[in-house]
Each structure stands twice: as structure tokens, then as C-alpha cells.
Design a protein around this motif. Structure first.
Motif, short mmCIF file in Angstrom:
data_model
loop_
_atom_site.label_atom_id
_atom_site.label_comp_id
_atom_site.label_asym_id
_atom_site.label_seq_id
_atom_site.Cartn_x
_atom_site.Cartn_y
_atom_site.Cartn_z
N LEU A 175 2.66 1.80 -3.33
CA LEU A 175 1.58 2.09 -4.42
C LEU A 175 1.40 3.53 -4.24
N ARG A 176 1.35 4.15 -3.14
CA ARG A 176 1.03 5.57 -2.75
C ARG A 176 2.25 6.24 -3.08
N ALA A 177 3.24 5.86 -2.97
CA ALA A 177 4.54 6.71 -2.98
C ALA A 177 5.25 6.58 -4.40
N THR A 178 4.75 5.72 -5.36
CA THR A 178 5.32 5.79 -6.66
C THR A 178 4.47 5.99 -7.57
N GLY B 4 3.45 1.93 -9.71
CA GLY B 4 3.11 1.18 -8.66
C GLY B 4 3.58 -0.05 -8.64
N TYR B 5 2.99 -0.96 -9.55
CA TYR B 5 3.11 -2.59 -9.69
C TYR B 5 4.27 -2.83 -9.89
N PHE C 220 0.89 -1.30 -0.08
CA PHE C 220 0.15 0.09 -0.02
C PHE C 220 0.90 1.30 -0.19
N ALA C 221 1.80 1.41 0.94
CA ALA C 221 2.94 2.40 1.11
C ALA C 221 3.48 2.72 -0.41
N HIS D 257 -8.27 1.47 -4.21
CA HIS D 257 -6.96 1.56 -3.45
C HIS D 257 -6.93 1.36 -2.10
N LEU D 258 -7.82 0.74 -1.49
CA LEU D 258 -7.88 0.27 -0.12
C LEU D 258 -8.13 -1.37 -0.47
#
Length: 430
Positions: free
Chosen positions: A184-187, A190-191, A181-182, A278-279
Motif C-alpha cells: 500500500l505504501r509503495a504503489t 494499492g488495493y 502495508f508495504a 493507514h495503520l
């Protein structure tokens, strides 16, 4: 406690061996140091694995545009391909003079290698091949790892030992989705970032195995087995002639046929609960949190009561979860309640089944015995993933789950009948 002894084992060299601490006034620990070391390996490896598992459903359904049937095929690979090599892994570990660490290390290493390869998997065939290799690694390592836990622990404490290991393993499962989760949120990509970080964490798990897990384990509470004994493959397959092991294998397989995979359950929860996409990676946290809280107490309970009955009761809890998901009650509270029941199911079945298996298998066949039961269960869950994916595509998710819930209720009744009257005489001394 258990100590790593560097004394030579026969003429085979000076490989470390775990032997019981028999000093006067010392009581053997319920949870040996070997179990804690293996728990640390599993914790780190599960952080890596669950990072991928947390994003894989959305990656293949939303990112690659696969249908539920296509995802069912991938998820079936995730649960079933490893079963094809699990028997070989367990037998090779026993056959090699109980060198379970070597076989387990090969499995952990192969899975670590597959994580960065996911960066190249943008089509169904390539992704299927990478997942198949990853599950092959899981299949190789699972039975030898559980055999090491069984051999290092006295029979009366196996439920607790497996509970502690599964709690540590689940801690990794709890942290993995949080890390995903972190990331995905920071990049931006994301994958790809999740897959790259996952690969680095997996390598760390292999290093901990190499450095801290003893190379050979003396069976706790038993005489050292003759060094020249090498179980044959026909001996491993012949274990099914043991009534206790045969009953467990049949029941684990039957119930596995009606156990919906985690990924499908989370997809249903996300849709029924109208949760933002996103959750989605956070849904496994509910399962992992309650698995973590209950694994040790339910493992200790299994040592005091029937492990088989607790295993059946766990599937009853899962059936309640299915019923709740199908009920008119929706929203976040309903989602949380289902996750609580899901975590309780795993705490009452995962380590408990391994502990029950250890009790009906001789020490020299622990790897093969764990593999037989695990293979039956994994192949059954592979079939369930394929069938559930097809049913979802044809009838919709709710109808598919309703049919599965009815089948689980019937399977639980049959399993209770099969295990009825199973006596402790089935168990063999460690």
C-alpha cells in the motif's frame, strides 16, 4: 520422526505413505515432518490470505462505501460459506481411502484462483461471489489438513503438533499484513497491487503442498486400516452420537455465536483508539504476534491438562478483551492490551479444539469429525457476523459489543456446564 515411504500400498500403486520410524533406539518425534510440511503450506497461504484480510474492511467500507451491515454480510460469507462445504470436504477425504491431500489441494487451489479475481470485484454481488468461492476453498481444505495432522501425530503429542502448525500458520498471518502495508505504501493503486501479489503467493503455497506433503498417511500409534474401508456419509453424521464429540460441537457452536469477528474487532479498535487509517492493516499483527508466541506452549499445556478446560479459559480471556475495549481506558496502550488478549484467546482455542476433536474421533473418520466441529463453529460465527453488523447499524459499535460480551459470559457458563464431568473415557485410541 516420520518418513515418506514409496512402497506400494496394496494394489493401489506407489503413492507415498507416511509411516512411523520404528528403528531401534529411535523415539517418535512429537512433531512429525508431515506437520512441518503442512505448517509451511499454511504459512505461505496465510501470507496471501491475510494480505487481503488486512485491507478488506477499509476496502469495502471506505473504498466501496458499504455500511457496517453490508460489511457484516461479507464478513459472514468470509466465515460461514466455507462451513457449508467443510463437511463434504472432510467426508470426501475419508471416503477416498484417506486421500486427504487431494481434497486439501483442491481447496488450496480454488482459494489461490480467487485472489486475482478480487481485481474485478468492485460491487457487492461480485465481491460476495469471489469471497464465497474463496471460503469454499478454505472449507474444502481445513478438515483434511487437520485430519492429516491428527493421523501423523501420536495422541499424547497432538496438542503440541497442532500448536506448532498454528504457530507456523500464524507466522504467515503476521507477515501478511506487513506485506500488505508495504505494498500500500509503495504503489498508487494499492488495493489492486495487494490482490495481485496475494495471488502469486497463494500459488507458491499450492506448489509446496504438491511437492512436500505425502499423499497418504499411516495413523501414528495404530494399525493400518483395511484398504477397502470407505466410511459412508451416514457414518460421518452418526459421529455426533459420540458423547465427547457431541459436547465439543455444541460448545464450539454456542461460543461461536458470541465471538465477534476479527474484522469488526479491528474496526472498533481503530475507532476507539483514534488510529490513522493507514495503520489499520497493522492491527492484526498484535493478535498474530501473541498467537505465535503462545501457540506452542499452550498446545503443550493442553497435552498435560484438560484440552476442554483450556478451550473454555481462552474464551474467558476473550471476554476480558471485550471488557477492556468497553472500558474508559483508551489510546495506544489499551489497543495493545486488547490485541494481547485477542492473540492469547486464539492460542488457547484454535489448535486446542482440533486436538480435542482428534481425541474423540476414530482414525477412519478424522476428516469428518474435524469437519463437524469446525462446521458448527463456523456457522455460528457466520450468524454472529450478521447479527453484530445489524446491531452496529442500529445501536452503534459499543452497544453491540456490550450485548455480545454479556452473551459470551452466559455462553461460557453454559459450555462449562455441558463439558462438566467429561472424562478421558470419551477419547478413542488413535
Amino acid at each position: 520422526m516420520y518418513l515418506a515411504d514409496s512402497r506400494s500400498t496394496g494394489s493401489r500403486g506407489t503413492e507415498a505413505t507416511v509411516v512411523p520410524d520404528t528403528r531401534p533406539g529411535r523415539r517418535p518425534a512429537a512433531v512429525p515432518a508431515t506437520v512441518l510440511a503442512l505448517g509451511a503450506v499454511s504459512l505461505i497461504t496465510d501470507v496471501s490470505s491475510e494480505m487481503v484480510t488486512a485491507v478488506l474492511p477499509l476496502y469495502v467500507v471506505a473504498g466501496l462505501g458499504l455500511s457496517p451491515l453490508g460489511f457484516g454480510l461479507l464478513d459472514g460469507i468470509n466465515n460461514g460459506v466455507g462451513a457449508l462445504v467443510r463437511l463434504a470436504g472432510g467426508h470426501l477425504a475419508d471416503r477416498g481411502g484417506r486421500r486427504h491431500k487431494v481434497v486439501a489441494g483442491l481447496g488450496y487451489g480454488l482459494s489461490a484462483l480467487c485472489k486475482p479475481l478480487l481485481l474485478l470485484a468492485h460491487t457487492l454481488p461480485v465481491l460476495s461471489a469471489v469471497l464465497a468461492a474463496d471460503r469454499t476453498g478454505k472449507g474444502l481444505r481445513t478438515a483434511p489438513r487437520d485430519a492429516m495432522i491428527s493421523l501423523a501425530t501420536r495422541p499424547a503429542h497432538r496438542g503440541r503438533a497442532f500448536g506448532v502448525h498454528r504457530a507456523m500458520d500464524t507466522t504467515g498471518a503476521l507477515l501478511g499484513p506487513l506485506v500488505a502495508f508495504a505494498v500500500l505504501r509503495a504503489t498508487v493503486d494499492g488495493y489492486d497491487a495487494v490482490f495481485a501479489v496475494s495471488g502469486c503467493v497463494a500459488v507458491l503455497g499450492v506448489l509446496v503442498l504438491v511437492l512436500f506433503v505425502p499423499g497418504r498417511i499411516h495413523p501414528a500409534g495404530a494399525e493400518q486400516l483395511p484398504e477397502h474401508e470407505r466410511p459412508l456419509l451416514r457414518d460421518a453424521l452418526g459421529l455426533l452420537r459420540r458423547p465427547g464429540l457431541r459436547r465439543l460441537t455444541v460448545c464450539a457452536s454456542l461460543l461461536g455465536l458470541t465471538t465477534v469477528s476479527d474484522s469488526f474487532l479491528y474496526l472498533l479498535l481503530q475507532r476507539e483508539g483514534d488510529l490513522p487509517a493507514h495503520l489499520f492493516p497493522l492491527l492484526p499483527l498484535g493478535t498474530a504476534a501473541f498467537f505465535l508466541l503462545l501457540a506452542v506452549p499452550l498446545g503443550a499445556l493442553a497435552d498435560r491438562v484438560s484440552r476442554r478446560r483450556l478451550f473454555l479459559a481462552g474464551h474467558g480471556v476473550l471476554l476480558l478483551g471485550y471488557g477492556l475495549l468497553l472500558s474508559p481506558w483508551h489510546g495506544v496502550p489499551a489497543v495493545i492490551a486488547v490485541l494481547v488478549l485477542h492473540g492469547t484467546f486464539y492460542a488457547a482455542t484454535d489448535g486446542v479444539l482440533a486436538a480435542a476433536t482428534a481425541g474423540v474421533v476414530p482414525a477412519q473418520h478424522q476428516g469428518a469429525g474435524q469437519a463437524l466441529v469446525g462446521t458448527g463453529q463456523a456457522l455460528a460465527r457466520f450468524a454472529c457476523s450478521l447479527a453484530f453488523g445489524a446491531a452496529w447499524s442500529l445501536w452503534g459499535g459499543r452497544t453491540a459489543l456490550a450485548v455480545t460480551a454479556v452473551a459470551l459470559a452466559v455462553s461460557a457458563v453454559v459450555a462449562a456446564f455441558v463439558l462438566r464431568g467429561t472424562a478421558t473415557s470419551d477419547e478413542v485410541p488413535a
